[in-house]
Design a protein around this motif. Structure first.
Motif, PDB file in Angstrom:
ATOM      1  N   CYS A   1       0.805  -1.236   0.000  1.00 49.48           N
ATOM      2  CA  CYS A   1       0.000   0.000   0.000  1.00 49.48           C
ATOM      3  C   CYS A   1       0.835   1.282   0.000  1.00 49.48           C
ATOM      4  CB  CYS A   1      -0.948   0.052   1.191  1.00 49.48           C
ATOM      5  SG  CYS A   1      -2.090  -1.316   1.305  1.00 49.48           S
ATOM      6  N   ALA A   2       2.110   1.227  -0.339  1.00 46.37           N
ATOM      7  CA  ALA A   2       3.017   2.374  -0.202  1.00 46.37           C
ATOM      8  C   ALA A   2       2.481   3.652  -0.844  1.00 46.37           C
ATOM      9  CB  ALA A   2       4.387   2.031  -0.771  1.00 46.37           C
ATOM     10  N   PHE A   3       1.918   3.549  -2.034  1.00 52.81           N
ATOM     11  CA  PHE A   3       1.413   4.727  -2.750  1.00 52.81           C
ATOM     12  C   PHE A   3      -0.057   4.565  -3.129  1.00 52.81           C
ATOM     13  CE2 PHE A   3       5.993   4.562  -3.479  1.00 52.81           C
ATOM     14  CZ  PHE A   3       6.360   5.838  -3.111  1.00 52.81           C
ATOM     15  N   GLU A   4      -0.748   3.678  -2.471  1.00 50.10           N
ATOM     16  CA  GLU A   4      -2.144   3.411  -2.809  1.00 50.10           C
ATOM     17  C   GLU A   4      -2.960   4.707  -2.756  1.00 50.10           C
ATOM     18  OE1 GLU A   4      -6.072   0.874  -1.482  1.00 50.10           O
ATOM     19  OE2 GLU A   4      -4.391   1.003  -0.112  1.00 50.10           O
ATOM     20  N   GLY A   5      -3.760   4.920  -3.789  1.00 56.60           N
ATOM     21  CA  GLY A   5      -4.672   6.061  -3.818  1.00 56.60           C
ATOM     22  C   GLY A   5      -4.019   7.405  -4.077  1.00 56.60           C
ATOM     23  N   CYS A   6      -2.773   7.435  -4.521  1.00 59.55           N
ATOM     24  CA  CYS A   6      -2.118   8.704  -4.875  1.00 59.55           C
ATOM     25  C   CYS A   6      -2.591   9.081  -6.277  1.00 59.55           C
ATOM     26  CB  CYS A   6      -0.600   8.574  -4.800  1.00 59.55           C
ATOM     27  SG  CYS A   6       0.019   8.289  -3.128  1.00 59.55           S
ATOM     28  N   SER A   7      -3.785   9.641  -6.362  1.00 58.46           N
ATOM     29  CA  SER A   7      -4.465   9.847  -7.643  1.00 58.46           C
ATOM     30  C   SER A   7      -3.798  10.859  -8.564  1.00 58.46           C
ATOM     31  CB  SER A   7      -5.919  10.250  -7.394  1.00 58.46           C
ATOM     32  OG  SER A   7      -5.952  11.421  -6.595  1.00 58.46           O
ATOM     33  N   SER A   8      -2.960  11.754  -8.042  1.00 61.26           N
ATOM     34  CA  SER A   8      -2.268  12.735  -8.890  1.00 61.26           C
ATOM     35  C   SER A   8      -0.902  12.252  -9.352  1.00 61.26           C
ATOM     36  CB  SER A   8      -2.108  14.059  -8.141  1.00 61.26           C
ATOM     37  OG  SER A   8      -3.362  14.613  -7.853  1.00 61.26           O
ATOM     38  N   LEU A   9      -0.481  11.094  -8.855  1.00 59.91           N
ATOM     39  CA  LEU A   9       0.824  10.554  -9.220  1.00 59.91           C
ATOM     40  C   LEU A   9       0.834  10.228 -10.714  1.00 59.91           C
ATOM     41  CD1 LEU A   9       3.572   9.631  -8.094  1.00 59.91           C
ATOM     42  CD2 LEU A   9       2.556   7.386  -7.695  1.00 59.91           C
ATOM     43  N   THR A  10       1.756  10.848 -11.470  1.00 53.26           N
ATOM     44  CA  THR A  10       1.819  10.622 -12.919  1.00 53.26           C
ATOM     45  C   THR A  10       3.047   9.817 -13.334  1.00 53.26           C
ATOM     46  OG1 THR A  10       2.932  12.727 -13.303  1.00 53.26           O
ATOM     47  CG2 THR A  10       0.513  12.713 -13.479  1.00 53.26           C
ATOM     48  N   SER A  11       4.146   9.905 -12.567  1.00 52.79           N
ATOM     49  CA  SER A  11       5.351   9.176 -12.968  1.00 52.79           C
ATOM     50  C   SER A  11       6.091   8.607 -11.762  1.00 52.79           C
ATOM     51  CB  SER A  11       6.282  10.082 -13.776  1.00 52.79           C
ATOM     52  OG  SER A  11       6.785  11.126 -12.979  1.00 52.79           O
ATOM     53  N   VAL A  12       6.690   7.434 -11.995  1.00 53.38           N
ATOM     54  CA  VAL A  12       7.455   6.734 -10.963  1.00 53.38           C
ATOM     55  C   VAL A  12       8.723   6.193 -11.606  1.00 53.38           C
ATOM     56  CG1 VAL A  12       7.496   4.750  -9.395  1.00 53.38           C
ATOM     57  CG2 VAL A  12       5.385   6.022  -9.710  1.00 53.38           C
ATOM     58  N   THR A  13       9.859   6.361 -10.923  1.00 52.50           N
ATOM     59  CA  THR A  13      11.111   5.749 -11.350  1.00 52.50           C
ATOM     60  C   THR A  13      11.515   4.731 -10.293  1.00 52.50           C
ATOM     61  OG1 THR A  13      11.792   7.769 -12.483  1.00 52.50           O
ATOM     62  CG2 THR A  13      13.519   6.172 -11.986  1.00 52.50           C
ATOM     63  N   ILE A  14      11.642   3.476 -10.734  1.00 47.99           N
ATOM     64  CA  ILE A  14      11.999   2.373  -9.842  1.00 47.99           C
ATOM     65  C   ILE A  14      13.460   2.008 -10.109  1.00 47.99           C
ATOM     66  CG2 ILE A  14      11.501  -0.032  -9.250  1.00 47.99           C
ATOM     67  CD1 ILE A  14       8.602   0.537 -10.263  1.00 47.99           C
ATOM     68  N   PRO A  15      14.300   2.018  -9.067  1.00 52.92           N
ATOM     69  CA  PRO A  15      15.727   1.743  -9.283  1.00 52.92           C
ATOM     70  C   PRO A  15      16.030   0.276  -9.542  1.00 52.92           C
ATOM     71  CG  PRO A  15      15.310   2.059  -6.962  1.00 52.92           C
ATOM     72  CD  PRO A  15      14.011   2.332  -7.669  1.00 52.92           C
ATOM     73  N   ASN A  16      17.249   0.038 -10.006  1.00 49.45           N
ATOM     74  CA  ASN A  16      17.703  -1.299 -10.364  1.00 49.45           C
ATOM     75  C   ASN A  16      17.650  -2.280  -9.201  1.00 49.45           C
ATOM     76  OD1 ASN A  16      18.883  -3.401 -11.862  1.00 49.45           O
ATOM     77  ND2 ASN A  16      20.909  -2.838 -11.158  1.00 49.45           N
ATOM     78  N   GLY A  17      17.887  -1.824  -7.977  1.00 50.64           N
ATOM     79  CA  GLY A  17      17.961  -2.722  -6.835  1.00 50.64           C
ATOM     80  C   GLY A  17      16.640  -3.247  -6.318  1.00 50.64           C
ATOM     81  N   VAL A  18      15.522  -2.680  -6.765  1.00 53.73           N
ATOM     82  CA  VAL A  18      14.222  -3.124  -6.254  1.00 53.73           C
ATOM     83  C   VAL A  18      13.910  -4.518  -6.793  1.00 53.73           C
ATOM     84  CG1 VAL A  18      11.723  -2.716  -6.305  1.00 53.73           C
ATOM     85  CG2 VAL A  18      13.284  -0.823  -5.860  1.00 53.73           C
ATOM     86  N   THR A  19      13.660  -5.450  -5.855  1.00 54.58           N
ATOM     87  CA  THR A  19      13.365  -6.833  -6.243  1.00 54.58           C
ATOM     88  C   THR A  19      11.908  -7.197  -6.002  1.00 54.58           C
ATOM     89  OG1 THR A  19      14.051  -7.630  -4.065  1.00 54.58           O
ATOM     90  CG2 THR A  19      15.730  -7.620  -5.812  1.00 54.58           C
ATOM     91  N   SER A  20      11.194  -6.394  -5.172  1.00 57.03           N
ATOM     92  CA  SER A  20       9.790  -6.707  -4.911  1.00 57.03           C
ATOM     93  C   SER A  20       8.983  -5.439  -4.651  1.00 57.03           C
ATOM     94  CB  SER A  20       9.661  -7.650  -3.706  1.00 57.03           C
ATOM     95  OG  SER A  20      10.102  -7.000  -2.528  1.00 57.03           O
ATOM     96  N   ILE A  21       7.739  -5.515  -5.081  1.00 56.88           N
ATOM     97  CA  ILE A  21       6.785  -4.427  -4.862  1.00 56.88           C
ATOM     98  C   ILE A  21       5.561  -5.054  -4.211  1.00 56.88           C
ATOM     99  CG2 ILE A  21       5.385  -2.625  -5.933  1.00 56.88           C
ATOM    100  CD1 ILE A  21       7.469  -2.495  -8.189  1.00 56.88           C
ATOM    101  N   GLY A  22       5.190  -4.554  -3.037  1.00 58.00           N
ATOM    102  CA  GLY A  22       4.152  -5.159  -2.220  1.00 58.00           C
ATOM    103  C   GLY A  22       2.729  -4.986  -2.735  1.00 58.00           C
ATOM    104  N   TYR A  23       1.883  -5.808  -2.178  1.00 59.35           N
ATOM    105  CA  TYR A  23       0.455  -5.830  -2.457  1.00 59.35           C
ATOM    106  C   TYR A  23      -0.122  -4.412  -2.418  1.00 59.35           C
ATOM    107  CZ  TYR A  23      -4.293  -7.765  -2.015  1.00 59.35           C
ATOM    108  OH  TYR A  23      -5.604  -8.107  -2.213  1.00 59.35           O
TER     109      TYR A  23
END
Length: 187
Positions: free
Chosen positions: A47-69
């Protein structure tokens, strides 16, 4: 606004590294428009960014191995995700549910097949592309003899075509190669 997450936090004279975004950390932040996560991060919480309705862009770095429910569930304004992770991060359930159906994902050169074979493709069918790994510019030694064009085939493959002026003919590239058109692969 824009959010740039720090890779270290200092408290009472002690500096600690930060490697994950905690559960529901930015849930419902309706004014958040873009997120850049540091290279040191390895996971994005439930739920890290759940419901962030104005969020238009995200940059995920190379080291990220998992993104939660539900991490980006309900981010209806999301139009661009850049994942720098060569291996697709493992996605929890409904990570990108109720997001923009026009959101595009850019992945590292050489990773497209892996992302398409993963659960990322369930959320972004036909909207995952490889980032271009280099720019290539070409020119004829003398424009009066003709021109050269470049066509992008994939993130690391270009096709060069020499077009001679009238009454001229193509002989060879300056390295002696005579293929025209010529395919160039950069590794």
């Amino acid at each position: 606004g824009d959010l740039i997450i720090p890779s270290t936090i200092s408290y009472n004279g002690t500096t600690n590294s930060v490697t994950s975004i905690g559960e529901c950390a930015f849930e419902g932040c309706s004014s958040l428009t873009s997120v850049t996560i540091p290279n040191s991060f390895t996971s994005i919480g439930v739920c890290a960014f759940e419901g962030c309705s104005s969020l238009t862009s995200v940059t995920i770095p190379n080291g990220v191995t998992s993104i939660g429910y539900w991490a980006f569930r309900g981010c209806s304004g999301l139009t661009s995700i850049v994942s720098n992770a060569i291996v697709p991060p493992v996605l929890g359930g409904e990570v990108f549910s109720y997001t923009n159906n026009y959101c595009n994902v850019t992945v590292p050169c050489g990773s497209l097949v892996a992302y398409i074979a993963s659960s990322w493709n369930n959320y972004f069918p036909n909207r995952i592309t490889e980032g271009l790994s280099f720019d290539l510019s070409v020119a004829a030694n003398d424009d009066s003899f003709g021109s050269v064009s470049v066509e992008t085939q994939s993130c690391n493959v270009r096709t060069l075509t020499a077009t001679p002026s009238s009454c001229k003919s193509f002989v060879a590239w300056n390295d002696g190669n005579t293929d025209n058109p010529r395919t160039v692969t950069i590794t």
